[in-house]
Design an enzyme around this catalytic site. Sequence first.
Site, PDB file in Angstrom:
ATOM      1  N   HIS A 140      32.119 -20.525 -29.124  1.00  0.00           N
ATOM      2  CA  HIS A 140      30.973 -20.411 -28.326  1.00  0.00           C
ATOM      3  C   HIS A 140      30.947 -20.682 -26.978  1.00  0.00           C
ATOM      4  O   HIS A 140      30.776 -22.042 -26.475  1.00  0.00           O
ATOM      5  CB  HIS A 140      29.613 -20.701 -28.977  1.00  0.00           C
ATOM      6  CG  HIS A 140      29.368 -19.999 -30.534  1.00  0.00           C
ATOM      7  ND1 HIS A 140      28.668 -18.758 -30.677  1.00  0.00           N
ATOM      8  CD2 HIS A 140      29.905 -20.524 -31.564  1.00  0.00           C
ATOM      9  CE1 HIS A 140      28.749 -18.702 -31.743  1.00  0.00           C
ATOM     10  NE2 HIS A 140      29.431 -19.509 -32.449  1.00  0.00           N
ATOM     11  N   ARG A 143      29.089 -19.432 -24.318  1.00  0.00           N
ATOM     12  CA  ARG A 143      27.742 -19.507 -23.444  1.00  0.00           C
ATOM     13  C   ARG A 143      27.811 -18.807 -22.281  1.00  0.00           C
ATOM     14  O   ARG A 143      28.833 -17.982 -22.139  1.00  0.00           O
ATOM     15  CB  ARG A 143      26.960 -20.916 -23.409  1.00  0.00           C
ATOM     16  CG  ARG A 143      27.004 -21.590 -24.605  1.00  0.00           C
ATOM     17  CD  ARG A 143      25.959 -21.141 -25.595  1.00  0.00           C
ATOM     18  NE  ARG A 143      25.844 -22.079 -26.813  1.00  0.00           N
ATOM     19  CZ  ARG A 143      25.822 -21.815 -28.021  1.00  0.00           C
ATOM     20  NH1 ARG A 143      25.942 -20.761 -28.595  1.00  0.00           N
ATOM     21  NH2 ARG A 143      25.392 -22.813 -29.078  1.00  0.00           N
ATOM     22  N   LYS A 181      31.500  -8.666 -34.212  1.00  0.00           N
ATOM     23  CA  LYS A 181      31.147  -9.735 -34.938  1.00  0.00           C
ATOM     24  C   LYS A 181      29.403  -9.274 -35.701  1.00  0.00           C
ATOM     25  O   LYS A 181      28.760  -8.691 -35.185  1.00  0.00           O
ATOM     26  CB  LYS A 181      30.597 -10.832 -33.841  1.00  0.00           C
ATOM     27  CG  LYS A 181      29.854 -12.044 -34.809  1.00  0.00           C
ATOM     28  CD  LYS A 181      30.599 -13.049 -35.367  1.00  0.00           C
ATOM     29  CE  LYS A 181      30.032 -13.973 -36.107  1.00  0.00           C
ATOM     30  NZ  LYS A 181      30.925 -15.389 -35.862  1.00  0.00           N
ATOM     31  N   HIS A 211      29.803 -13.542 -40.231  1.00  0.00           N
ATOM     32  CA  HIS A 211      28.983 -14.800 -40.630  1.00  0.00           C
ATOM     33  C   HIS A 211      28.552 -14.412 -41.963  1.00  0.00           C
ATOM     34  O   HIS A 211      27.409 -13.659 -41.780  1.00  0.00           O
ATOM     35  CB  HIS A 211      28.033 -14.649 -39.422  1.00  0.00           C
ATOM     36  CG  HIS A 211      27.197 -16.032 -39.540  1.00  0.00           C
ATOM     37  ND1 HIS A 211      27.070 -17.144 -38.707  1.00  0.00           N
ATOM     38  CD2 HIS A 211      26.618 -16.560 -40.731  1.00  0.00           C
ATOM     39  CE1 HIS A 211      26.193 -18.101 -39.243  1.00  0.00           C
ATOM     40  NE2 HIS A 211      26.034 -17.901 -40.467  1.00  0.00           N
ATOM     41  N   HIS A 213      33.879 -19.456 -40.645  1.00  0.00           N
ATOM     42  CA  HIS A 213      33.191 -20.704 -41.140  1.00  0.00           C
ATOM     43  C   HIS A 213      32.784 -20.857 -42.558  1.00  0.00           C
ATOM     44  O   HIS A 213      31.680 -21.273 -42.654  1.00  0.00           O
ATOM     45  CB  HIS A 213      32.223 -21.101 -40.298  1.00  0.00           C
ATOM     46  CG  HIS A 213      31.488 -20.119 -39.726  1.00  0.00           C
ATOM     47  ND1 HIS A 213      30.534 -19.388 -40.595  1.00  0.00           N
ATOM     48  CD2 HIS A 213      30.787 -19.533 -38.462  1.00  0.00           C
ATOM     49  CE1 HIS A 213      29.910 -18.430 -40.112  1.00  0.00           C
ATOM     50  NE2 HIS A 213      30.044 -18.579 -38.876  1.00  0.00           N
ATOM     51  N   ASP A 253      34.192 -22.991 -34.293  1.00  0.00           N
ATOM     52  CA  ASP A 253      32.783 -22.601 -34.153  1.00  0.00           C
ATOM     53  C   ASP A 253      32.137 -23.557 -33.079  1.00  0.00           C
ATOM     54  O   ASP A 253      31.006 -23.841 -33.293  1.00  0.00           O
ATOM     55  CB  ASP A 253      32.027 -22.840 -35.552  1.00  0.00           C
ATOM     56  CG  ASP A 253      30.778 -22.015 -35.546  1.00  0.00           C
ATOM     57  OD1 ASP A 253      30.546 -21.225 -34.550  1.00  0.00           O
ATOM     58  OD2 ASP A 253      30.045 -22.319 -36.661  1.00  0.00           O
TER      59      ASP A 253
HETATM   60  C1  NCD Z   1      26.464 -21.115 -33.525  1.00  0.00           C
HETATM   61  C2  NCD Z   1      25.779 -21.285 -32.199  1.00  0.00           C
HETATM   62  O1  NCD Z   1      25.180 -22.234 -31.780  1.00  0.00           O
HETATM   63  O2  NCD Z   1      25.863 -20.289 -31.376  1.00  0.00           O
HETATM   64  N1  NCD Z   1      25.564 -22.221 -34.489  1.00  0.00           N
HETATM   65  C3  NCD Z   1      26.007 -22.535 -35.534  1.00  0.00           C
HETATM   66  O3  NCD Z   1      25.377 -23.419 -36.068  1.00  0.00           O
HETATM   67  N2  NCD Z   1      27.199 -22.278 -36.075  1.00  0.00           N
HETATM   68  C4  NCD Z   1      26.071 -19.738 -34.017  1.00  0.00           C
HETATM   69  C5  NCD Z   1      26.866 -19.266 -35.226  1.00  0.00           C
HETATM   70  O4  NCD Z   1      28.127 -19.211 -35.071  1.00  0.00           O
HETATM   71  O5  NCD Z   1      26.304 -19.237 -36.313  1.00  0.00           O
HETATM   72 ZN    ZN Z   2      29.790 -19.519 -34.423  1.00  0.00          ZN
END
Ligand code: NCD
Ligand code: ZN
Length: 343
Positions: A16, A18, A97, A134, A170, A242
């Site tokens: 991620h 962001r 996704k 997911h 994951h 992740d």
């Molecule tokens: C991820 C996130 O913070 O964007 N959080 C997580 O707990 N894994 C989102 C995700 O992949 O589920």
């Molecule tokens: Zn994730």
Amino acid sequence: VTTSYIIPALRDPHQHLREDLELQHTVEAAELWCDTILGMPNTREPLTTLDRAKQYYLGQVRAYTTHLTVMPCLYLTEDTTHEQLKEAADHGINSVKIYPRGKTSHSQHGIRNYTLIYPQLDVMQSLRMTAHFHGEHPESDPWTGERDFYTQIFPAINQAFPRLRMVLEHISTKEAVETVLKGPGFRVATITPQHLLFTIGDLLQDLDSALHCRPALKETPDQRALQSAAISGDPRIMLGSDSAPWKLHKKRPTTARAVIPCGCWTAKYLPIYLATIFEQLGALDKLSTFAHHNATQWWSLRPTSRCLSLVREPTTIPHLTEGDYIPLCAGATLPWSVERHYT
Ligand code: NCD
Ligand code: ZN
């Protein structure tokens, strides 16, 4: 005697990054140890259209990267059209996704009813796009969510779309491990460092919100199943960190009843976590299969000339990294250090 161990740069199909200023920290951390990642589309304004995805991957993300390849990914909603999928594929976006609505960060545009997306899955199957699941049931709680997905939602999808390329993201339970290992070679699963290193017991021990992630950490038999899969060398089992950065004030709020976001920030020390667990499992020789070769093979990526050396000298993980993010294992001393050799 110092033991050192050379591995190719990591390939991590789940990070991620962001957006905006956070990109500076996430991209810098990703580039430290990876040469290729897949950047997840759950930005604040999610990447549900080609325009938005292009603006993000080709504009924002590219502005921060120097030598990192970021594979793009579209965020599927119940309303995504065939044309949108086709257009994305035409522009080289081959990953899609699929989030369970409301079950993780920025998943409010995700799926409530999976039968509604069968037409989209059908298009993806014929275009040879990859569905990144997911795998949590949108109506379940965090404890049963993954098992419910793999017993109540996945079997029908599996049967209806036998040729669909999938990444089961994951995975956290032994049921999910069994699911992927029963399946064909074009269906793979990713595993995070936190699910290899920790169980729900570790989270409860200190009620540590830094370990709060989705899917939630599970029990020891699940962790063992993930660990054996990770060190098996099986081409269907690969790293997906992740890595999800959250700032201190969000993860450890001082306001009563604040909602604590899920996600563990792992990009910055990723090879150290992996070396630690693979050594514990007596399988350092399988680390590069898990964290490099399997992704290389599955995505047909070019070979890399970049290497990392893992050195058996301790690293103390800081309490916070630059930008005020809490890293996984904050404050702990782990037995490995890492250096990179990039040409
Ligand atoms: C991820 C996130 O913070 O964007 N959080 C997580 O707990 N894994 C989102 C995700 O992949 O589920
Ligand atoms: Zn994730």
